[in-house]
Design an enzyme around this catalytic site. Structure first.
Site, short mmCIF file in Angstrom:
data_model
loop_
_atom_site.label_atom_id
_atom_site.label_comp_id
_atom_site.label_asym_id
_atom_site.label_seq_id
_atom_site.Cartn_x
_atom_site.Cartn_y
_atom_site.Cartn_z
N SER A 167 46.89 32.26 46.06
CA SER A 167 46.71 30.95 45.44
C SER A 167 47.42 29.90 46.31
O SER A 167 47.07 29.75 47.46
CB SER A 167 47.27 30.95 44.00
OG SER A 167 47.01 29.73 43.36
N HIS B 283 42.30 31.02 44.73
CA HIS B 283 42.17 29.88 43.83
C HIS B 283 41.86 28.65 44.68
O HIS B 283 42.67 28.29 45.55
CB HIS B 283 43.46 29.66 43.04
CG HIS B 283 43.86 30.85 42.21
ND1 HIS B 283 45.15 31.05 41.78
CD2 HIS B 283 43.14 31.89 41.73
CE1 HIS B 283 45.21 32.16 41.07
NE2 HIS B 283 44.00 32.70 41.04
N ASP C 23 48.56 35.50 38.15
CA ASP C 23 47.27 36.14 38.40
C ASP C 23 47.42 37.24 39.44
O ASP C 23 48.06 37.07 40.47
CB ASP C 23 46.27 35.09 38.88
CG ASP C 23 44.84 35.62 38.95
OD1 ASP C 23 44.53 36.58 38.21
OD2 ASP C 23 44.04 35.08 39.73
#
Length: 330
Positions: free
Chosen positions: A145, A172, A271
């Protein structure tokens, strides 16, 4: 014994599910009205056997059964339909007579379960998706991310030429920023090809498949030769994230068991943590980036706390360790 029931009649489907579920060794993992729907869903639980009572005269149904039998090596029992009606031969297909609607007896289900047990026993060892007897890694999954592009470019560019595994990458990223990121990665990672993943694409060695923005990337199924087939999903975001690293990692764990090698890099939030834990539980291997090189230590820290990190390494050591693991297995 995991079973998927396929039957166009909702009433008959319910009868099959309810009665088969009464046998202690049977788990109904899903049910569908036709075989083609299973393939089109993309991400589904891999069964030990498919029980099919729906009409297989349509070409799309024959094509779907061909995938199950000849690519995935999943046995199929046809209810009241002749395997000879299929344009291909497979010893994984057998037939049992299908009762009239009001004639589903205990005797029929006893016979069906005997047939299920026999076909699994006869073909045990043919289904690459249900076993994990090899310690060789067959896929590399990467999740990242905040700070991810820089971290991923460092790892990929250090893998050398001719990396022997497919690489699945969930990042992401904002909508419309995915293609520019792929272009940038290709410009700085001359040793390996990076592309946006496509639905129903076969993941090939030495190629990095990145999840498109706002789309989950998962493994749909694994062909009999071990090749993963990809699926792009518009399922709901997971904790507001799509693509979600957890979606990718969990599908890899489910479909490829101990053959998964996963790397969780820098990123905010959690995540990927539960996905890493599932990979570990299935016998795979995970590497979390160490705090010393992370832009944000959130995601790797969450994986470590969840017991989902087999190793914690600084970014500078991750590629070397990947190559060692791929060369030697565990």
């Amino acid at each position: 014994m995991k079973i998927i029931v396929v039957e166009s009649s909702a009433i008959v489907r319910s009868i099959l599910e309810q009665n088969l579920s009464k046998f202690k060794d049977i788990e109904i993992v899903n049910s569908f009205s036709n075989c083609n729907k299973i393939i089109r869903t993309g991400n589904f639980d891999i069964p030990d056997v498919l029980v099919c009572g729906s009409d297989i005269s349509e070409q799309s149904e024959k094509d779907a059964l061909n995938i199950f039998c000849n690519e995935m090596k999943i046995p199929v029992i046809l209810l009241g339909q002749e395997p000879s009606s299929l344009p291909f031969f497979s010893k994984l297909i057998e037939k049992i007579d299908k009762p009239a609607l009001n004639n589903y007896s205990q005797s029929f289900f006893d016979t069906l379960v005997e047939k299920l047990t026999a076909i699994i026993s006869k073909n045990s060892g043919n289904n690459p998706t249900s076993k994990s007897d090899s310690n060789k890694f067959k896929i590399l999954c990467i999740g990242a991310s905040t700070g991810g592009p820089s971290a991923v470019s460092y790892v990929l560019s250090s893998l050398g030429n001719n990396f022997p595994l497919p690489v699945l990458y969930a990042q992401h990223i904002e909508i419309d920023k995915d293609k520019p990121l792929v272009d940038w990665l290709n410009s700085v990672c001359k040793n390996i090809k990076i592309k946006l993943a496509e639905d129903e694409e076969e993941a090939k060695p030495g190629v990095v498949y990145m999840a498109p923005a706002d789309t989950h990337l998962v493994i749909s199924y694994v062909k009999s030769n071990g090749t993963p087939v990809l699926h792009l999903s518009n399922e709901e975001p997971e904790r507001y994230l799509r693509p979600a690293v957890n979606k990718l990692f969990k599908s890899a764990a489910e479909k490829m068991k101990s053959n998964v090698l996963a790397v969780l890099l820098t990123g905010m939030g959690a995540d990927g943590a539960t996905g890493c834990k599932e990979i570990c539980d299935k016998g795979g291997w995970t590497i979390a980036e160490d705090k010393s090189t992370c832009a944000v230590f959130g995601m790797p820290a969450a994986a470590i706390e969840a017991g989902g990190a087999k190793e914690v390494l600084p970014r500078t050591e991750i590629s070397k360790r990947i190559l060692e693991l791929v060369a030697n297995g565990k």
